[in-house]
Design a protein around this motif. Structure first.
Motif, short mmCIF file in Angstrom:
data_model
loop_
_atom_site.label_atom_id
_atom_site.label_comp_id
_atom_site.label_asym_id
_atom_site.label_seq_id
_atom_site.Cartn_x
_atom_site.Cartn_y
_atom_site.Cartn_z
N ALA A 79 -116.26 -47.44 -62.05
CA ALA A 79 -117.00 -48.27 -63.00
C ALA A 79 -116.00 -48.95 -63.92
CB ALA A 79 -117.98 -47.41 -63.80
N ARG A 80 -115.98 -50.29 -63.92
CA ARG A 80 -115.10 -51.03 -64.83
C ARG A 80 -115.72 -51.15 -66.22
NH1 ARG A 80 -111.42 -54.47 -62.28
NH2 ARG A 80 -110.76 -53.56 -60.30
N VAL A 81 -117.05 -51.09 -66.26
CA VAL A 81 -117.77 -51.15 -67.53
C VAL A 81 -118.82 -50.04 -67.54
CG1 VAL A 81 -117.40 -53.64 -67.83
CG2 VAL A 81 -119.44 -52.81 -66.61
N GLY A 82 -119.25 -49.63 -68.71
CA GLY A 82 -120.29 -48.62 -68.80
C GLY A 82 -121.67 -49.22 -68.64
N GLY A 83 -122.60 -48.40 -68.22
CA GLY A 83 -123.98 -48.87 -68.10
C GLY A 83 -124.81 -47.93 -67.26
N GLU A 84 -126.12 -48.06 -67.39
CA GLU A 84 -127.05 -47.25 -66.62
C GLU A 84 -127.08 -47.73 -65.17
OE1 GLU A 84 -131.83 -46.15 -66.44
OE2 GLU A 84 -131.03 -47.35 -68.09
N VAL A 85 -127.12 -46.78 -64.23
CA VAL A 85 -127.21 -47.11 -62.82
C VAL A 85 -128.66 -47.51 -62.52
CG1 VAL A 85 -126.90 -46.31 -60.45
CG2 VAL A 85 -125.35 -45.52 -62.24
N LEU A 86 -128.87 -48.80 -62.26
CA LEU A 86 -130.22 -49.28 -62.00
C LEU A 86 -130.60 -49.19 -60.53
CD1 LEU A 86 -130.35 -52.46 -64.27
CD2 LEU A 86 -131.10 -50.14 -64.80
N ALA A 87 -129.64 -49.38 -59.63
CA ALA A 87 -129.97 -49.39 -58.20
C ALA A 87 -128.73 -49.07 -57.37
CB ALA A 87 -130.54 -50.75 -57.80
N LEU A 88 -129.02 -48.44 -56.23
CA LEU A 88 -128.01 -48.19 -55.19
C LEU A 88 -128.55 -48.83 -53.92
CD1 LEU A 88 -127.31 -44.46 -56.07
CD2 LEU A 88 -125.67 -46.33 -56.30
N PRO A 89 -128.30 -50.12 -53.72
CA PRO A 89 -128.96 -50.86 -52.63
C PRO A 89 -128.48 -50.49 -51.23
CG PRO A 89 -127.37 -52.26 -53.76
CD PRO A 89 -127.44 -50.99 -54.53
N VAL A 90 -127.43 -49.70 -51.10
CA VAL A 90 -126.90 -49.34 -49.78
C VAL A 90 -126.97 -47.83 -49.62
CG1 VAL A 90 -124.91 -49.43 -48.25
CG2 VAL A 90 -125.36 -51.32 -49.84
N VAL A 101 -122.86 -56.05 -52.44
CA VAL A 101 -123.08 -55.31 -53.69
C VAL A 101 -123.46 -53.88 -53.36
CG1 VAL A 101 -124.48 -55.13 -55.77
CG2 VAL A 101 -123.72 -57.37 -54.99
N LEU A 102 -122.74 -52.93 -53.95
CA LEU A 102 -122.95 -51.52 -53.63
C LEU A 102 -123.72 -50.77 -54.73
CD1 LEU A 102 -119.34 -50.79 -52.30
CD2 LEU A 102 -121.39 -51.37 -50.97
N VAL A 103 -123.54 -51.18 -55.97
CA VAL A 103 -124.20 -50.54 -57.12
C VAL A 103 -124.60 -51.63 -58.11
CG1 VAL A 103 -123.98 -48.82 -58.97
CG2 VAL A 103 -122.72 -48.50 -56.84
N ARG A 104 -125.73 -51.42 -58.79
CA ARG A 104 -126.14 -52.33 -59.87
C ARG A 104 -126.28 -51.54 -61.16
NH1 ARG A 104 -129.22 -54.99 -55.67
NH2 ARG A 104 -128.45 -57.14 -55.44
N TYR A 168 -118.64 -57.06 -63.15
CA TYR A 168 -118.34 -55.64 -62.96
C TYR A 168 -119.59 -54.77 -62.93
CZ TYR A 168 -113.32 -56.46 -63.69
OH TYR A 168 -112.02 -56.87 -63.57
N THR A 169 -120.71 -55.29 -63.38
CA THR A 169 -121.95 -54.50 -63.33
C THR A 169 -122.52 -54.44 -61.91
OG1 THR A 169 -123.34 -56.43 -63.86
CG2 THR A 169 -122.52 -55.10 -65.71
N GLU A 170 -121.94 -55.21 -60.99
CA GLU A 170 -122.36 -55.17 -59.59
C GLU A 170 -121.12 -55.03 -58.70
OE1 GLU A 170 -124.75 -58.62 -58.79
OE2 GLU A 170 -126.53 -57.72 -59.69
N PRO A 171 -120.54 -53.83 -58.62
CA PRO A 171 -119.35 -53.62 -57.79
C PRO A 171 -119.62 -54.00 -56.34
CG PRO A 171 -119.75 -51.72 -59.21
CD PRO A 171 -120.96 -52.59 -59.31
N GLN A 172 -118.63 -54.66 -55.72
CA GLN A 172 -118.77 -55.14 -54.35
C GLN A 172 -117.76 -54.45 -53.43
OE1 GLN A 172 -118.28 -59.37 -54.53
NE2 GLN A 172 -120.09 -59.70 -55.80
N ALA A 173 -118.06 -54.47 -52.14
CA ALA A 173 -117.16 -53.89 -51.14
C ALA A 173 -115.91 -54.75 -51.02
CB ALA A 173 -117.86 -53.79 -49.79
N PRO A 174 -114.71 -54.18 -51.22
CA PRO A 174 -113.48 -54.97 -51.11
C PRO A 174 -113.05 -55.25 -49.67
CG PRO A 174 -112.96 -52.71 -51.67
CD PRO A 174 -114.45 -52.80 -51.68
N PHE A 175 -113.67 -54.56 -48.70
CA PHE A 175 -113.36 -54.78 -47.28
C PHE A 175 -114.54 -54.28 -46.46
CE2 PHE A 175 -111.25 -50.84 -48.71
CZ PHE A 175 -111.92 -49.90 -47.94
#
Length: 358
Positions: A79-90, A101-104, A168-175
């Motif tokens: 997590a680059r920033v703090g925040g509540e985990v709203l969704a785990l779409p994968v 997008v892996l986490v929101r 940063y609130t929506e981390p993405q897959a780097p590969f």
């Protein structure tokens, strides 16, 4: 009881008679007129040994090592920033593409901050434009104009930081890889720096191993390698890296082998046996029974030279199995002792019998 007394004169007379009879018989010892013939010493028969001719052959040696299988790429998304985990779409175990997008995380405050700074930037852009026009007509000072430009730069920098924090609130897959494991659930509050999930790429594998300093000189990048798994299945790969410096503790060298894994078999993290194919070499294939150790602990074989004398030659072992051993260090053709080597010594002349009545 009466005792008979013997007269000593009778005894003396008897001895004289016996002496006369012996002389008369002619059986008198005489010294020989000639010296006896010299007796020749018996010749010693040389020890007999059996030999067999061995010829050098082209041998494709392999270096066996034990290795550890690793994913080609593996990363923990933080997590680059703090925040509540709203969704785990994968879902865990899902194959994802780069950029997915892996986490929101909750981003409402950051979204609002971006909008505010966008408006501020539009305002300062207008102020800078007006200041430039006034400066051109010499209606304001240079300090006033520079102050407007500085404010514009400050707002622009804040906007860029806010936009980055929003991304940063929506981390993405780097590969491209597999969403291997998540470490948070929906509703959790993620702190900056907290691990959110792990992404791995196992379409290729990295097999690492340690090679002894005695063997590392035999290796070159690009050599083929066979990786045998615990279920005896095999993967083909290539030696891609050889460390330039040995590990100070083990005095061995780190190597890496790249292996394709198109079926994405779940074998990363396990161990494997590796056979690295070395360059072709001229070597002799001999029975294991012909190998022995000399007084210095070197591996040697015994052979017979052209003068029928026993010789000892150190060899280097390339590989061995139940069928025999591949060794180097011998001339192209050599007569190795196959029977009787333990009863003779180096330098000793022997009688040679060839195996099979040769």
């Amino acid at each position: 009881m009466f005792k008979t007394k013997i007269n000593p004169l009778w005894i003396a007379a008897g001895l004289v008679v016996l002496l006369i009879l012996w002389l008369a018989s002619g059986d008198v010892l005489q010294a020989p007129d000639e010296a006896p013939e010299a007796t020749e010493p018996t010749a010693t028969t040389p020890d007999r040994v059996q030999v067999r001719e061995f010829q050098a052959q082209t041998h494709q040696a392999r270096l066996p090592v034990q290795g550890q299988i690793e994913a080609w790429q593996e990363v923990e998304i933080l997590a680059r920033v703090g925040g509540e985990v709203l969704a785990l779409p994968v879902e865990q175990g899902t194959l994802v593409e780069k950029g997915r997008v892996l986490v929101r995380l909750d981003a409402e405050d950051r979204r609002a901050r971006v909008k505010q700074l966008e408006a501020d930037l539009a305002l300062v852009d207008a102020e800078v434009e007006a200041s430039e026009k006034l400066r051109a007509r010499d209606l304001n000072s240079q300090i006033e104009q520079l102050s407007a430009v500085a404010e514009q730069a400050r707002v622009r920098a804040e906007l860029e930081a806010a936009q980055l924090a929003l991304r940063y609130t929506e981390p993405q897959a780097p590969f491209d890889g597999i969403f291997d494991r998540r470490f948070v659930d929906e509703g959790d509050y993620a702190q900056p720096g907290q691990t959110l999930l792990r992404l791995v790429d196992i379409s290729r594998l990295r097999v690492s191993a340690q090679v002894s300093q005695q063997d590392v000189h035999k290796l070159e990048a690009g050599y083929p390698a066979t990786v045998t798994l615990l279920d005896n299945s095999q993967l083909q790969g290539e030696l891609t890296y050889i460390a330039a410096v040995a590990d100070p503790e083990t005095r061995s060298y780190y190597v890496e082998i790249q292996v394709d894994n198109p079926d994405r078999r779940r074998i990363a993290g396990g161990s494997a046996s590796i056979q690295i194919q070395l360059a072709d070499a001229q070597a002799h294939h001999i029975p294991l029974s012909l190998l022995s150790l000399d007084g210095d602990g070197r591996m040697v074989v015994r052979y017979v030279d052209d003068e029928q004398r026993v010789r000892e030659q150190p060899v280097q072992l390339l590989s061995a199995n139940r069928e025999g051993a591949w060794v180097t260090g011998l001339p192209e053709r050599i007569d190795l002792i196959t029977q009787g080597a333990g009863f003779v010594e180096p330098g000793q002349e022997v009688e040679v019998v060839r195996a099979g009545g040769e």
